[in-house]
Design an enzyme around this catalytic site. Structure first.
Site, PDB file in Angstrom:
ATOM      1  N   ILE A  96       4.786  -1.126   3.015  1.00 61.10           N
ATOM      2  CA  ILE A  96       4.479   0.279   2.752  1.00 61.10           C
ATOM      3  C   ILE A  96       5.320   0.729   1.561  1.00 61.10           C
ATOM      4  O   ILE A  96       6.551   0.664   1.592  1.00 61.10           O
ATOM      5  CB  ILE A  96       4.785   1.152   3.993  1.00 61.10           C
ATOM      6  CG1 ILE A  96       3.885   0.733   5.177  1.00 61.10           C
ATOM      7  CG2 ILE A  96       4.602   2.634   3.665  1.00 61.10           C
ATOM      8  CD1 ILE A  96       2.394   0.952   4.982  1.00 61.10           C
ATOM      9  N   LYS A  97       4.629   1.173   0.520  1.00 57.35           N
ATOM     10  CA  LYS A  97       5.332   1.590  -0.703  1.00 57.35           C
ATOM     11  C   LYS A  97       5.713   3.061  -0.615  1.00 57.35           C
ATOM     12  O   LYS A  97       4.871   3.913  -0.325  1.00 57.35           O
ATOM     13  CB  LYS A  97       4.420   1.393  -1.922  1.00 57.35           C
ATOM     14  CG  LYS A  97       4.583   0.043  -2.565  1.00 57.35           C
ATOM     15  CD  LYS A  97       3.650  -0.097  -3.735  1.00 57.35           C
ATOM     16  CE  LYS A  97       4.354   0.108  -5.042  1.00 57.35           C
ATOM     17  NZ  LYS A  97       3.460  -0.153  -6.177  1.00 57.35           N
ATOM     18  N   ILE A  98       6.970   3.317  -0.886  1.00 64.17           N
ATOM     19  CA  ILE A  98       7.522   4.672  -0.797  1.00 64.17           C
ATOM     20  C   ILE A  98       8.399   4.894  -2.032  1.00 64.17           C
ATOM     21  O   ILE A  98       9.147   4.001  -2.439  1.00 64.17           O
ATOM     22  CB  ILE A  98       8.381   4.816   0.491  1.00 64.17           C
ATOM     23  CG1 ILE A  98       7.513   4.603   1.750  1.00 64.17           C
ATOM     24  CG2 ILE A  98       9.096   6.157   0.550  1.00 64.17           C
ATOM     25  CD1 ILE A  98       8.295   4.448   3.046  1.00 64.17           C
ATOM     26  N   VAL A 125       2.270   5.136   0.172  1.00 60.47           N
ATOM     27  CA  VAL A 125       2.181   6.418   0.867  1.00 60.47           C
ATOM     28  C   VAL A 125       1.890   7.493  -0.187  1.00 60.47           C
ATOM     29  O   VAL A 125       2.309   7.374  -1.339  1.00 60.47           O
ATOM     30  CB  VAL A 125       3.524   6.716   1.585  1.00 60.47           C
ATOM     31  CG1 VAL A 125       3.638   8.167   1.990  1.00 60.47           C
ATOM     32  CG2 VAL A 125       3.681   5.823   2.806  1.00 60.47           C
ATOM     33  N   THR A 148       0.860  -1.186   0.000  1.00 61.59           N
ATOM     34  CA  THR A 148       0.000   0.000   0.000  1.00 61.59           C
ATOM     35  C   THR A 148       0.894   1.233   0.000  1.00 61.59           C
ATOM     36  O   THR A 148       1.823   1.330   0.798  1.00 61.59           O
ATOM     37  CB  THR A 148      -0.920  -0.002   1.242  1.00 61.59           C
ATOM     38  OG1 THR A 148      -1.756  -1.162   1.180  1.00 61.59           O
ATOM     39  CG2 THR A 148      -1.802   1.236   1.291  1.00 61.59           C
TER      40      THR A 148
END
EC number: 2.2.1.2
Length: 332
Positions: free
Chosen positions: A135-137, A101, A99
């Site tokens: 967490i995708k950044i 950011v 998911t």
């Protein structure tokens, strides 16, 4: 009888579905799934997912309280929608969902950390632990530094929009769980730059980039996983057979499934260990220097952040329109 390419790929690589379309995920039974702002926006427009959108908006309206503005409600719903899709996806896959950011925070370390913690808290409130979420950044220096802190807190990260070796090395040195080096977008840049219509898969600049990153990681024993992403054709995928993971769109998963033929392993940790590769250490000055010198990575990272930002703005508009419609229905 020879197996199809997808079956053979699964024997050496973890296959991940790159989509927010829950029905497509059910069809291909991947271990993991990845979403991004563009994919969530696309899914939010599909008739079969209107119920998820509406429920998320109504809950956000309730939680925001009586005095909340439309903007505040939409902002809250927007954050929750990606998690709502993530939760649905986690009901049908055994592994992890990625998911993202908010891409508008890509150059702000503190804001990225805060947003990531909020997303993990939402998953936790729904009974999902951090081991099932990535967490995708975006792979900016600031994003990588945020991820380094998050990883120490037990929040696992997937560093995306990765186009250059300097980004990959910085991620490995920061102890990131996983990176998503982009293949197709690199090919797009080279085609535009050279005027060439196509490249043989083995010479595809995106394939060569991921191969270099994979070999570097395996040579020096980094634990960070490599998940090739953004594919334009199945040739790019078959050239990266053996990568730790590959995240693939439903269309290309279908094509792999429909293709019978031998699939040789192309990426191999044992082979990588024998290669003569120089080790580089990356601090901010080195990162900035290498990034400025790599015009493709510079262009594509900037373009990727702008593209995801546009998708986010489109989603916010869509949610605002949907909220207005729901309020009209409620008032009748």
């Amino acid at each position: 009888m020879t197996k199809n390419l997808l079956e053979q790929l699964r024997e050496m690589t973890v296959v991940v579905a790159d989509t927010g379309d829950i029905q497509a995920i059910e069809k291909f039974t991947p271990r993991d799934a990845t979403t991004n702002p563009s994919l969530i926006t696309a899914a939010a427009k599909m008739p079969e997912y209107q119920e998820i959108v509406d429920q998320t908006l109504l809950q956000a309206k309730k939680d925001a309280g009586a005095g909340a503005s439309k903007g505040q409600i939409v902002s809250l719903a927007f954050d929750r929608l990606a998690v709502s899709f993530g939760l649905k996806i986690l009901q049908i896959i055994p592994g992890r969902v990625s998911t993202e950011v908010d891409a508008r925070l890509s150059y702000d370390t503190e804001a990225t950390i805060t947003k990531a913690r909020e997303l993990i808290a939402q998953y936790k409130a729904a009974g999902i632990g951090p081991e099932r979420v990535l967490i995708k950044i975006a792979s900016t220096w600031e994003g990588i530094k945020a991820a380094e802190i998050l990883e120490k807190e037990g929040i696992h990260c997937n560093l995306t929009l990765l186009f250059g070796l300097h980004q990959a090395i910085a991620c490995a040195e920061a102890g990131i769980t996983l990176i998503s080096p982009f293949v197709g977008r690199i090919l797009d840049w080279y085609k535009k730059e050279t005027g060439r219509d196509s490249y043989p898969s083995a010479e595809d600049p995106g394939v060569l980039s991921v191969t270099t990153i994979y070999n570097y990681y395996k040579k020096f024993g980094y634990k960070t996983e490599v998940m090739g992403a953004s594919f334009r054709n199945i040739g790019e995928i078959t050239e990266l057979a053996g990568s730790d993971l590959l995240t693939i769109s439903p269309g290309l998963l279908g094509e792999l499934q429909a293709t019978i033929g031998e699939l040789p392993r192309k990426l191999d940790p044992a082979k990588a260990a024998t290669l003569d590769i120089d080790k580089i250490s990356i601090d901010k000055a080195t990162f900035d220097k290498m990034h400025a010198a790599d015009r493709m990575a510079y262009d594509k990272l900037d373009e990727g952040i702008k593209g995801f930002t546009k998708a986010l703005e489109e989603l916010e508009t869509l949610l605002a329109e949907r909220l207005a419609r729901l309020e009209v229905v409620a008032s009748h």
